[in-house]
Write a protein that holds these residues in place. Structure first.
Motif, mmCIF file in Angstrom:
data_model
loop_
_atom_site.group_PDB
_atom_site.id
_atom_site.type_symbol
_atom_site.label_atom_id
_atom_site.label_comp_id
_atom_site.label_asym_id
_atom_site.label_seq_id
_atom_site.Cartn_x
_atom_site.Cartn_y
_atom_site.Cartn_z
ATOM 1 N N ASP A 13 18.926 -65.595 -2.903
ATOM 2 C CA ASP A 13 19.872 -64.556 -3.309
ATOM 3 C C ASP A 13 19.155 -63.215 -3.445
ATOM 4 O O ASP A 13 17.982 -63.147 -3.803
ATOM 5 N N GLY A 14 19.895 -62.151 -3.164
ATOM 6 C CA GLY A 14 19.384 -60.804 -3.395
ATOM 7 C C GLY A 14 18.478 -60.258 -2.322
ATOM 8 O O GLY A 14 17.991 -59.127 -2.444
ATOM 9 N N VAL A 15 18.227 -61.016 -1.263
ATOM 10 C CA VAL A 15 17.336 -60.527 -0.205
ATOM 11 C C VAL A 15 18.032 -59.465 0.645
ATOM 12 O O VAL A 15 17.457 -58.439 0.978
ATOM 13 N N LEU A 16 19.288 -59.725 0.999
ATOM 14 C CA LEU A 16 20.064 -58.790 1.809
ATOM 15 C C LEU A 16 21.184 -58.187 0.968
ATOM 16 O O LEU A 16 21.797 -58.863 0.150
ATOM 17 N N THR A 17 21.466 -56.902 1.205
ATOM 18 C CA THR A 17 22.568 -56.246 0.516
ATOM 19 C C THR A 17 23.885 -56.588 1.216
ATOM 20 O O THR A 17 23.899 -57.301 2.217
ATOM 21 N N SER A 18 24.983 -56.059 0.726
ATOM 22 C CA SER A 18 26.298 -56.455 1.245
ATOM 23 C C SER A 18 27.017 -55.333 1.975
ATOM 24 O O SER A 18 28.247 -55.296 2.004
ATOM 25 N N ASP A 19 26.261 -54.403 2.548
ATOM 26 C CA ASP A 19 26.931 -53.247 3.156
ATOM 27 C C ASP A 19 26.539 -53.024 4.615
ATOM 28 O O ASP A 19 26.505 -51.896 5.094
ATOM 29 N N TYR B 149 23.045 -66.379 4.766
ATOM 30 C CA TYR B 149 22.670 -65.011 4.396
ATOM 31 C C TYR B 149 23.801 -64.030 4.660
ATOM 32 O O TYR B 149 23.986 -63.046 3.936
ATOM 33 N N MET B 150 24.569 -64.278 5.731
ATOM 34 C CA MET B 150 25.639 -63.339 6.077
ATOM 35 C C MET B 150 26.776 -63.346 5.055
ATOM 36 O O MET B 150 27.572 -62.411 5.012
ATOM 37 N N LYS B 151 26.839 -64.389 4.237
ATOM 38 C CA LYS B 151 27.812 -64.380 3.140
ATOM 39 C C LYS B 151 27.437 -63.301 2.132
ATOM 40 O O LYS B 151 28.300 -62.763 1.427
ATOM 41 N N GLN B 152 26.129 -63.008 2.043
ATOM 42 C CA GLN B 152 25.667 -61.904 1.193
ATOM 43 C C GLN B 152 25.854 -60.562 1.907
ATOM 44 O O GLN B 152 26.330 -59.589 1.324
ATOM 45 N N ALA B 153 25.455 -60.536 3.183
ATOM 46 C CA ALA B 153 25.433 -59.272 3.922
ATOM 47 C C ALA B 153 26.832 -58.791 4.304
ATOM 48 O O ALA B 153 27.072 -57.589 4.413
ATOM 49 N N ARG B 154 27.743 -59.711 4.556
ATOM 50 C CA ARG B 154 29.137 -59.447 4.889
ATOM 51 C C ARG B 154 29.309 -58.407 6.006
ATOM 52 O O ARG B 154 30.038 -57.415 5.854
ATOM 53 N N PRO B 155 28.661 -58.605 7.160
ATOM 54 C CA PRO B 155 28.857 -57.666 8.267
ATOM 55 C C PRO B 155 30.204 -57.892 8.940
ATOM 56 O O PRO B 155 30.788 -58.979 8.859
ATOM 57 N N GLU C 236 27.299 -71.889 19.000
ATOM 58 C CA GLU C 236 28.361 -72.647 18.312
ATOM 59 C C GLU C 236 28.238 -72.511 16.796
ATOM 60 O O GLU C 236 29.241 -72.385 16.087
ATOM 61 N N ILE C 237 26.995 -72.541 16.297
ATOM 62 C CA ILE C 237 26.778 -72.408 14.852
ATOM 63 C C ILE C 237 27.196 -71.019 14.387
ATOM 64 O O ILE C 237 27.861 -70.858 13.355
ATOM 65 N N LEU C 238 26.821 -69.983 15.143
ATOM 66 C CA LEU C 238 27.141 -68.619 14.743
ATOM 67 C C LEU C 238 28.642 -68.370 14.755
ATOM 68 O O LEU C 238 29.149 -67.577 13.946
ATOM 69 N N TYR C 239 29.371 -69.026 15.648
ATOM 70 C CA TYR C 239 30.823 -68.861 15.665
ATOM 71 C C TYR C 239 31.467 -69.374 14.373
ATOM 72 O O TYR C 239 32.604 -69.038 14.062
ATOM 73 N N GLU C 240 30.733 -70.181 13.612
ATOM 74 C CA GLU C 240 31.238 -70.680 12.335
ATOM 75 C C GLU C 240 30.968 -69.719 11.182
ATOM 76 O O GLU C 240 31.416 -69.938 10.058
ATOM 77 N N GLY C 241 30.229 -68.644 11.451
ATOM 78 C CA GLY C 241 29.854 -67.708 10.398
ATOM 79 C C GLY C 241 30.984 -66.800 9.963
ATOM 80 O O GLY C 241 31.994 -66.653 10.667
ATOM 81 N N PRO C 242 30.817 -66.130 8.818
ATOM 82 C CA PRO C 242 31.858 -65.265 8.247
ATOM 83 C C PRO C 242 31.833 -63.862 8.844
ATOM 84 O O PRO C 242 31.679 -62.861 8.129
ATOM 85 N N PHE C 243 31.987 -63.755 10.157
ATOM 86 C CA PHE C 243 31.909 -62.468 10.844
ATOM 87 C C PHE C 243 32.511 -62.619 12.236
ATOM 88 O O PHE C 243 32.739 -63.737 12.719
ATOM 89 N N ALA C 244 32.762 -61.502 12.885
ATOM 90 C CA ALA C 244 33.185 -61.511 14.290
ATOM 91 C C ALA C 244 31.923 -61.560 15.154
ATOM 92 O O ALA C 244 31.004 -60.762 14.970
#
Length: 491
Positions: free
Chosen positions: A70-76, A108-114, A141-149
């Protein structure tokens, strides 16, 4: 929502794999477009950029092969480039490593939210894929499951100064006027210039009409590997003769690439495995969408040599950690041990500090090691024959050195011009660990120190056996390095 978000404002971009071949080419383009770039690297000391570039970027240390913190990447972040791969690091489990990195990245992208992630992958044409291409598809295939486009660009052979494909073709053609090649030389592929790859990577940046889609990208030429070798020779102004035979096994092919070119054996095995698969773009829809006209294969070769001849090679695959023996963080070696080691220390008063520093910063590569270069070449040949890296990696820049760069069969641990210190760590095969340090003190005395930490009795016997050779090589080397236009009589 506009089709191209970056038309309205500069974007905050996270660039993973920033120290890699593609990342180093992409970074100046993103900065030139006015974007705010954060470089994600495993070791901040290994980010090979100059002082001015360092001032323009942010750097964050993150290892996607380790459990997310946690806290490694910001959310912006607006956009993230996924340029992580491990093909050269292993011949057995690199696919597992790549899958693990992708899964951790999604966490990590759940933190970064790109909004968008852009992934550079490989073209997949067959149901039965090589391990390398199968791994790339799995990561997709794994990346398509991530919280981003997700926007995926699939490329084949990338041609550019310093790329592994280009350097292998260059080595083969320049060294072997007559070649006996395996049957994979007749496999079709669609090479693309590195300049075009960067144009596609920046072209899809923030474009909503590329979200959650995969695109093949390639140049205008569909060629066999044999065609690529023949056309390279034509562009360079000479002829080569190529005989293709069906009897060369993948293992023999890998050895052939390893001994003739500067590639590592691990990379050679994975490349040969992939070269059996046809890699041709299915369509050119992204090219039409972005209005990009890719360069021909011959033009890509010409552009590569323009960079080489002007000493403007931005990045090289040889500087990646996987081009050497140690796929790990070398920070643990930056403190040279003082106990349980054997050393060769030499020092010499100098007259022109800057000129001597210039000599130190130009060591290796085409300039060589200043004294007994034929002995260095023999040592490199023996290292290559024993499965090591040899001397063929050379160096990327003739007069610039960054921490993490490869330097023949050494790895740069520290390159501090202001403090006049260069520290190298040996990647050759040795019965122990070796360091070579150059340092100029405040009294203008050049210190040259070779340190060896032996591994058991065999290591000590090795050191004492080559003491006479060290006496001549290291003595001659410091004398030549200390020699300047103001000090021409230095022996």
């Amino acid at each position: 929502m506009p089709d191209h978000l970056s038309e309205n404002r500069p974007l905050k971009i996270l660039l993973t794999g920033a120290n890699g071949y593609i990342g180093m080419r992409l970074l100046p383009q993103l900065l030139g477009q006015g974007h705010r770039v954060v470089c994600a690297v495993r070791d901040a000391n290994r980010l090979s950029v100059d002082t001015e570039t360092r001032k323009k970027i942010e750097v964050v240390e993150v290892d996607f092969l380790k459990d997310p913190m946690d806290g490694v990447l910001t959310s912006d972040y607006d956009v993230v480039y996924y340029l992580i791969h491990s093909m050269s690091s292993s011949t057995t489990d690199f696919d597992k490593r790549e899958a693990l990195a992708a899964k951790n990245f999604n966490i990590y992208m759940k933190q970064a939210r790109p909004t968008q992630v852009i992934y550079l992958s490989g073209i997949v044409n067959n149901d039965k894929l090589s391990k390398h291409l199968s791994s790339r598809k799995k990561v997709e295939e794994i990346l398509y499951e991530g919280p981003f486009a997700l926007t995926v660009l699939r490329a084949g052979i990338i041609v550019g100064s310093g790329s592994s494909s280009f350097e292998i073709i260059r080595d083969l053609c320049e060294k072997l006027p007559f070649m006996i090649t395996p049957k994979w030389a007749l496999t079709r592929t669609q090479p693309i210039a590195i300049r075009d790859v960067i144009q596609f990577l920046t072209g899809v940046l923030g474009r909503t009409d590329t979200y959650n889609q995969s695109f093949d990208i390639g140049g205008p030429d569909i060629l066999t590997y044999k065609d690529m070798l023949k056309r390279y020779a034509k562009v360079r102004g000479f002829r080569n003769w190529i005989l293709t035979v069906p009897v060369m096994t993948p293992k023999l092919s890998s050895y052939w690439l390893y001994f003739v070119t500067s590639t590592s054996y691990k990379l050679a095995i994975n490349l040969v495995d992939s070269m059996k698969m046809e890699v041709v773009a299915r369509d050119s829809k992204l090219q039409e969408l972005l209005g990009i006209q890719p360069h021909t294969y011959e033009e890509a070769i010409d552009m590569a040599f323009e960079k080489i001849e002007q000493n403007l090679v931005v990045s090289s695959w040889k500087d990646s950690m996987v081009s050497g023996r140690f796929d790990q963080n070398l920070e643990q070696y930056i403190q040279v041990p003082k106990y349980g080691v054997l050393t060769d220390k030499k020092q010499m008063k100098i007259q022109d500090r800057e000129a001597v520093l210039e000599n130190i910063w130009r060591i290796g590569g085409e300039r060589g090691w200043y004294y007994g270069n034929w002995l260095w070449r023999i040592r490199g040949f023996l290292d290559k024959m024993s499965g090591g890296v040899g001397l063929r990696r050379g160096r990327t820049h003739p007069d610039k050195i960054f921490a993490g760069d490869s330097l023949d069969f050494w790895r740069v641990l520290l390159a501090d011009r202001e403090k006049a210190r260069l520290l190298l760590f040996a990647e050759m095969r040795l019965p122990g660990e070796a360091w070579l340090e150059f340092r100029i003190d405040d009294n203008d005395v050049l210190h040259q120190t070779a340190t060896f930490r032996p591994r058991g009795l065999r290591g000590r016997l090795y050191w004492y056996a080559i003491v006479p050779i060290h006496y001549f090589i290291f003595g001659g080397m410091i004398s030549r390095i200390a020699r300047t236009p103001h000090n021409p009589k230095t022996p």
